[in-house]
Design an enzyme around this catalytic site. Structure first.
Site, mmCIF file in Angstrom:
data_model
loop_
_atom_site.group_PDB
_atom_site.id
_atom_site.type_symbol
_atom_site.label_atom_id
_atom_site.label_comp_id
_atom_site.label_asym_id
_atom_site.label_seq_id
_atom_site.Cartn_x
_atom_site.Cartn_y
_atom_site.Cartn_z
ATOM 1 N N LYS A 32 0.934 -1.154 0.035
ATOM 2 C CA LYS A 32 0.167 -0.071 0.047
ATOM 3 C C LYS A 32 0.918 1.383 -0.005
ATOM 4 C CE LYS A 32 -3.901 1.881 2.453
ATOM 5 N NZ LYS A 32 -4.804 1.976 3.726
ATOM 6 N N SER A 49 -9.788 2.361 2.809
ATOM 7 C CA SER A 49 -8.711 3.006 1.941
ATOM 8 C C SER A 49 -8.021 2.000 1.225
ATOM 9 C CB SER A 49 -7.774 3.860 2.552
ATOM 10 O OG SER A 49 -7.214 3.169 3.584
ATOM 11 N N SER A 100 -9.961 0.035 7.087
ATOM 12 C CA SER A 100 -9.166 0.086 5.508
ATOM 13 C C SER A 100 -8.556 -1.050 4.924
ATOM 14 C CB SER A 100 -8.241 1.425 5.665
ATOM 15 O OG SER A 100 -8.701 2.461 5.450
#
Lengths: 501, 487
Positions: free
Chosen positions: B76, B151, B175
């Protein structure tokens, strides 16, 4: 327009407050492992943490916690059993994260005091107790250099340079409570407080407390009120960076505020900038619109919970307080109070004591440190403690004089040699050839030559005017480059001239 | 070997160790797949082919070994990797190449994990759909017109679409878990402090936690063990041994365990299809020998508002450093403008609307005069939620709920309604506020879209998630998206 200090203080009562920032002398920064040495090339002592790079996290320097607790203990504070760091949020380019990790409503140390001594007109000392509000730990900011402006200030500058070497150096803030009742001498009390605090910090060994390098910095708050009235509005004079300036800053602010109050004007709550060159301050930013720092507990750090046994150990191991040591010295060494104050002001008290501890008589130790060494330090712009001679070395020189192998004049040369990095006193004596010449055979020629060179003096001496021998002794000393023992020379001269005293 | 991208992480590592394939071929197969489909998916913001192949070559040369050596992973973009662009989904960090590795990255590298690149995310991890990325949204491999969650939608979409068998996500309010739920993958938020945050670009420091994304519980456990453990560079890192998560995933036996169904994590806001799959999952757990009880956590109702005070407050401070002075974007520095003007212009242009909304919220909540009413009150709620968990764990070994209240919704549906978007995290936020570990794993489909089962455990009992998760996983085949959109 000002009102003279003494006059102002007959009319108004002063309230002062001091905030002192002390850079701790830890090897590494507050929240990372970067070196803290002063004077490195800009931005060389930095890493992701103290540059506030995205993702970097702080880790508390344990030594800094310990030093802060020791300072708190030396100032008779209560030590928190649990406290947290807080973030103080504001934007400034020399603050890498745009918040300062500091302490807010949970400082490490609270509610202490420091007794300071001020001299009365008659030379006696009076103790004034300065109450301490808090001692807390935070990180220093970087330094901004504004280039192209007239005054080095941001106004008018073409650009600014930022050096983050200082960013993250552990900084202890020591805040007094409002100090009331300083009567006719708030400036003197302020100076004595900072001087005493500096001695305490130096004695603890937690900081090099060099005001000129910024490792000890003061903000001075002053307000005046008419007797019986509430306290007046205070001003805060920032970055007062010498003992003399602390006194001058309070003095000038008392004079300025008294004049305004007399004219019926009000005092604006503001930050003022002190100017070393004029001894006056000018208005900075107004504090009437208080900045909202949006403090909240620092979530990247766990709470600090000093173990009570550990704190007790630290307390037990505190060095003797400077004021206590001063009193002891006065008694032990039969010093006068003024002598002790002179030594304190010159920053040599510890050095004198250490020299005495190393075997020198008190008077000799005092003379060296208040005399030749203080002058040397002064002319080279360093503190006596920074001279490259140790109390033990001074004591050895004193010993060499006492033992007759050095004269007073030679001793100075030896000390200068040690200061110049030529090695231990004995080595300087050897390499410079400074040993006293007391071999009478070796001196005989010089004595004869001196008599021959100044027949007038010789005649006068023969005629009984013994004090004229001084001129001849001087000639012999000069001829032997100071290495002769003057008393031996004198005796030899008188013998040669057939005079007895 | 057939398609290397269809293998699990464990299978890949075993095949490489047995000499049936090699790390370079595995890496290349995944890079090829990314090249082929990511134009449609947009899971990656940056693909580091060179770095990935270099690591793979070192694994093949025997320089690095271990249970995940040679296994590809998607990272990420909120975690810094030395020399590799890290944007956090924001314009404000466009072009920045970090000069250091996050602790998680160091651990991945020394385990021989092959980092393929950086995945898309909502800007600064603020969002539940990846639509708040400054670089455009990621699409859900189950239906390209739908969100992949957020997210960490990039990480989950990459794993679900076989671009990578593993990914790293971060979870501040859900997330990792909500994207896992809506993409039919496994996502774990470890105990706060279980995985180092050093090098994780902070959104909300007291809530952020990195964790594994995978297609199986065992793969997640293997990755968990690689990245977890005490880190002296993170003060909030817990100095205890890593819970035995791989062992627990192998054990996969829940007979005799007590499982608590949280009464408050159901009802209003939860789609009937989601509740249906969840109810069936609970029956399955009973069938596996667990005792199921209902527990009440009355303060969970206040979790969402408390979270939306604490997280923005911390974010308003954490994001202050993005000021154009030292790195990242700089706007309007024409020599005439003041520093303050340049800072303002940079932040005005560099941050997106959702980030600005939260900075303003947080700045307000921390303001003097409001602090006690907002931030202070939210911290009290946080304590009460922790107490709810503690009391619930006195009655049950783990707690369960739906991981997300809905299946993946269509792109754009909630963009104009921030509160509706925030409600995506109704079920996940309580664990962040408490600090305990939680997992989402697939529990079937509703209208052809994945539904996630959430398992929550006490702090530092992460192994319980894997034990329950592995047992449950064994009862149903891993869902595979139709992938009918593939060119």
């Amino acid at each position: 327009m000002t009102v003279p200090y003494a006059e102002a203080l007959q009319e108004f009562e002063p309230v002062i407050g001091l905030e002192t920032h002390v850079e701790l002398g830890t090897a590494s920064k507050m929240f990372c492992g970067c070196d803290t040495t002063f004077g490195a090339d800009p931005n060389t002592h930095t890493c992701p943490v103290c540059l506030g790079l995205p993702g970097a996290l702080p880790v508390v320097n344990e030594k800094a916690i310990e030093s802060t607790i020791r300072i708190g203990l030396a100032l008779h504070c209560d030590i928190a059993t649990w406290c947290r760091f807080a973030r103080k949020n504001y934007f400034y380019p020399d603050m890498p994260k745009n918040f300062q990790t500091s302490q807010y409503d949970e400082p490490l140390c609270t509610d202490g005091y420091l007794d300071v001594e001020v001299s009365n007109a008659d030379g006696t000392l009076e103790t004034v107790r300065v109450p301490i509000e808090r001692v807390h730990l935070e990180e220093d900011t970087g330094k901004t250099l504004h280039v192209g402006g007239a005054t080095g200030r941001i106004h008018g500058a073409s650009h600014s340079l930022v050096d983050y070497n200082r960013a993250g150096i552990p900084l202890v803030e020591i805040v007094t409570k409002p100090v009331v009742g300083t009567k006719h001498r708030p400036a003197e009390v302020a100076k004595a407080y900072v001087a005493e605090l500096r001695d305490v910090l130096r004695g603890l060994g937690v900081s090099d407390v060099k005001m000129e390098q910024g490792s000890l910095r003061c903000d001075v708050n002053v307000s005046l009120n008419k007797p019986g009235d509430d306290w007046g509005t205070r001003s805060e004079t920032k970055n007062v960076n010498s003992l003399r300036s602390v006194e001058r800053a309070v003095r000038s602010e008392v004079e300025r505020q008294a004049a305004r109050l007399r004219q019926g004007e009000r005092i604006v709550q503001e930050t003022r900038h002190f100017h070393e060159d004029t001894g006056l301050s000018t208005s900075g930013r107004s504090k009437e619109e208080a900045t909202d720092y949006r403090y909240f507990p620092e979530p990247d750090l766990v709470p600090v919970a000093p173990d009570t046994d550990w704190v007790a150990e630290l307390k037990a191991a505190l060095p003797e307080a400077p004021s206590v040591r001063r009193r002891r010295l006065i008694e032990q060494l039969a010093l006068s109070a003024l002598d002790a104050e002179a030594m304190t002001n010159a920053g040599v008290l510890d050095l004198v004591l250490a020299t005495v501890d190393a075997g020198a008589p008190a008077a000799e130790a005092r003379n060296w440190w208040l005399g030749h060494l203080a002058q040397t330090a002064n002319s080279s712009g360093v503190e006596p403690a920074e001279l490259s001679i140790t109390p033990a070395q001074v004591a050895r020189v004193v010993g060499l004089v006492a033992g007759g192998s050095l004269t007073a004049g030679l001793a100075r040369q030896v000390v200068d040699g040690v200061l110049a990095g030529e090695g231990e006193p004995e080595a300087v004596v050897a390499t410079r050839g400074l040993a006293v010449v007391s071999d009478e055979g070796a001196l005989a020629t010089a004595v004869d030559e001196a008599i021959a060179a100044d027949a007038d003096a010789a005649d006068k001496i023969r005629a009984g005017k013994v004090q004229a021998v001084g001129a001849l002794v001087g000639r012999v000393m000069k001829a032997t480059r100071g290495q002769a023992d003057a008393s031996v020379v004198r005796r030899l001269l008188l013998e040669r001239l057939g005079v007895t005293e | 070997m057939n398609d290397l991208t269809r293998l699990t992480a464990r299978e890949i590592a075993a095949a490489i160790a047995a000499g049936e394939t090699n790390a370079v071929d595995v890496a290349q197969a995944h890079l090829d797949r990314i090249a082929k489909i990511d134009g449609q998916l947009h899971a990656f913001l940056h693909v580091d082919s060179e770095g990935a192949l270099e690591t793979a070559r070192r694994v093949d040369a025997g320089e690095i070994s271990g249970p995940l050596a040679g296994v590809p992973l998607a990272l990420k973009d909120v975690i810094v990797q030395k020399g590799v662009p890290t944007t956090v989904g924001s314009r404000i960090l466009e072009g920045w190449r970090p000069p250091y590795d996050a602790t998680v990255v160091e651990r991945l590298k020394s385990a021989g994990v092959v980092i393929l690149g950086k995945t898309n995310m909502d800007e600064f991890a603020m969002g539940s759909s990846t639509e708040h990325s400054a670089y455009g949204p990621t699409h859900n491999p189950w239906d390209l017109d739908r969100i992949p969650g957020g997210s960490g939608g990039g990480s989950s979409a990459a794993v679900a679409s076989f671009e990578a068998p593993l990914a790293i996500g971060t979870d501040t309010g859900g997330s990792i878990r909500q994207p896992a739920a809506v993409t039919g993958t496994v996502g774990v938020k470890p105990t706060y402090g279980g995985v180092s945050r050093y090098g994780l670009v902070a959104f909300s420091s007291s809530l952020d936690q990195a964790g594994p994304c995978a297609r199986t519980v065992m793969d997640a456990a293997l990755l968990h063990e690689v990245i977890a453990g005490h880190d002296p560079r993170d003060s909030t890192s817990i100095p205890s041994p890593v819970p035995p998560v791989v062992e627990a995933a192998k054990q996969a036996d829940i007979s005799g365990m007590t499982i608590g169904v949280v009464k408050e994590l159901s009802g209003e806001g939860y789609q009937p299809g989601v509740e249906q799959r969840f109810a069936e999952a609970v029956e399955t757990l009973t069938g596996l020998g667990a005792k199921v009880v209902e527990v009440s956590c009355p303060h969970f109702a206040y979790a969402l508002p408390a979270y939306y005070l604490i997280a923005p407050s911390e974010a308003s401070s954490n994001l202050a450093r993005f000021d154009s002075v030292r790195y990242g974007l700089r706007v309007g520095d024409d020599g005439d403008r003041s520093l303050e003007e340049v800072m303002s212009l940079t932040r005005a242009q560099g941050f997106g609307a959702e980030v600005k909304r939260r900075i303003i919220l947080g700045t307000y909540a921390l303001s003097s005069g409001y602090y006690d009413a907002y931030y202070g009150q939210a911290q009290k709620v946080r304590s009460l939620i922790t107490r709810d968990f503690t009391e619930a764990f006195a009655l049950a070994d783990v707690l369960v709920s739906p991981a997300a209240p809905t299946v993946a919704f269509p792109l754009g549906e909630k963009l104009s309604d921030p509160l509706a978007m925030y409600r995506q995290d109704l079920a996940t936020i309580p664990s962040n506020l408490y600090g305990g570990p939680a997992m989402s794993l697939p529990c079937g489909l509703s209208d052809g879209l994945p539904v996630g089962l959430q398992i929550m455990a006490p702090t530092m009992r992460d192994e319980l998630l894997y034990r329950v998760g592995a047992a449950f996983e064994a009862t149903m085949p891993a869902p595979v998206p139709p992938l009918d959109w593939e060119a």
